[in-house]
Design a protein around this motif. Structure first.
Motif, short mmCIF file in Angstrom:
data_model
loop_
_atom_site.label_atom_id
_atom_site.label_comp_id
_atom_site.label_asym_id
_atom_site.label_seq_id
_atom_site.Cartn_x
_atom_site.Cartn_y
_atom_site.Cartn_z
N GLU A 8 -19.61 46.39 58.21
CA GLU A 8 -21.06 46.52 58.28
C GLU A 8 -21.49 47.96 58.59
OE1 GLU A 8 -23.23 43.94 57.62
OE2 GLU A 8 -21.37 42.93 57.05
N ILE A 10 -22.55 51.65 58.35
CA ILE A 10 -23.26 52.39 57.31
C ILE A 10 -22.97 53.90 57.41
CG2 ILE A 10 -25.09 50.68 57.02
CD1 ILE A 10 -26.87 52.47 58.83
N THR A 50 -26.44 48.68 63.29
CA THR A 50 -26.15 47.51 62.46
C THR A 50 -25.32 46.46 63.17
OG1 THR A 50 -24.15 48.49 61.50
CG2 THR A 50 -26.23 48.91 60.35
#
Length: 56
Positions: A8, A10, A50
């Protein structure tokens, strides 16, 4: 146990600057945590936008 960064991630880098031991570095497509250097403080987990960082 060391913290880990999931897919997940980024690659924003917000966690790297918050790590007091320098255990986080940019990897191939996401940031990674060196388990031998990680002291389980959790500062990176609270910084991640995130929620990609968790205890192993």
């Amino acid at each position: 146990m060391a913290y880990v960064i999931s897919d997940e991630c980024i690659s924003c880098g917000s966690c790297e600057g918050d790590c007091p031991t320098g255990a986080i570095s940019e990897g191939d497509g996401k940031y990674v945590i060196d388990a031998d250097t990680c002291i389980d403080c959790g500062s990176c987990e609270s910084t991640c936008p995130t929620g990609a960082i968790s205890a192993e």
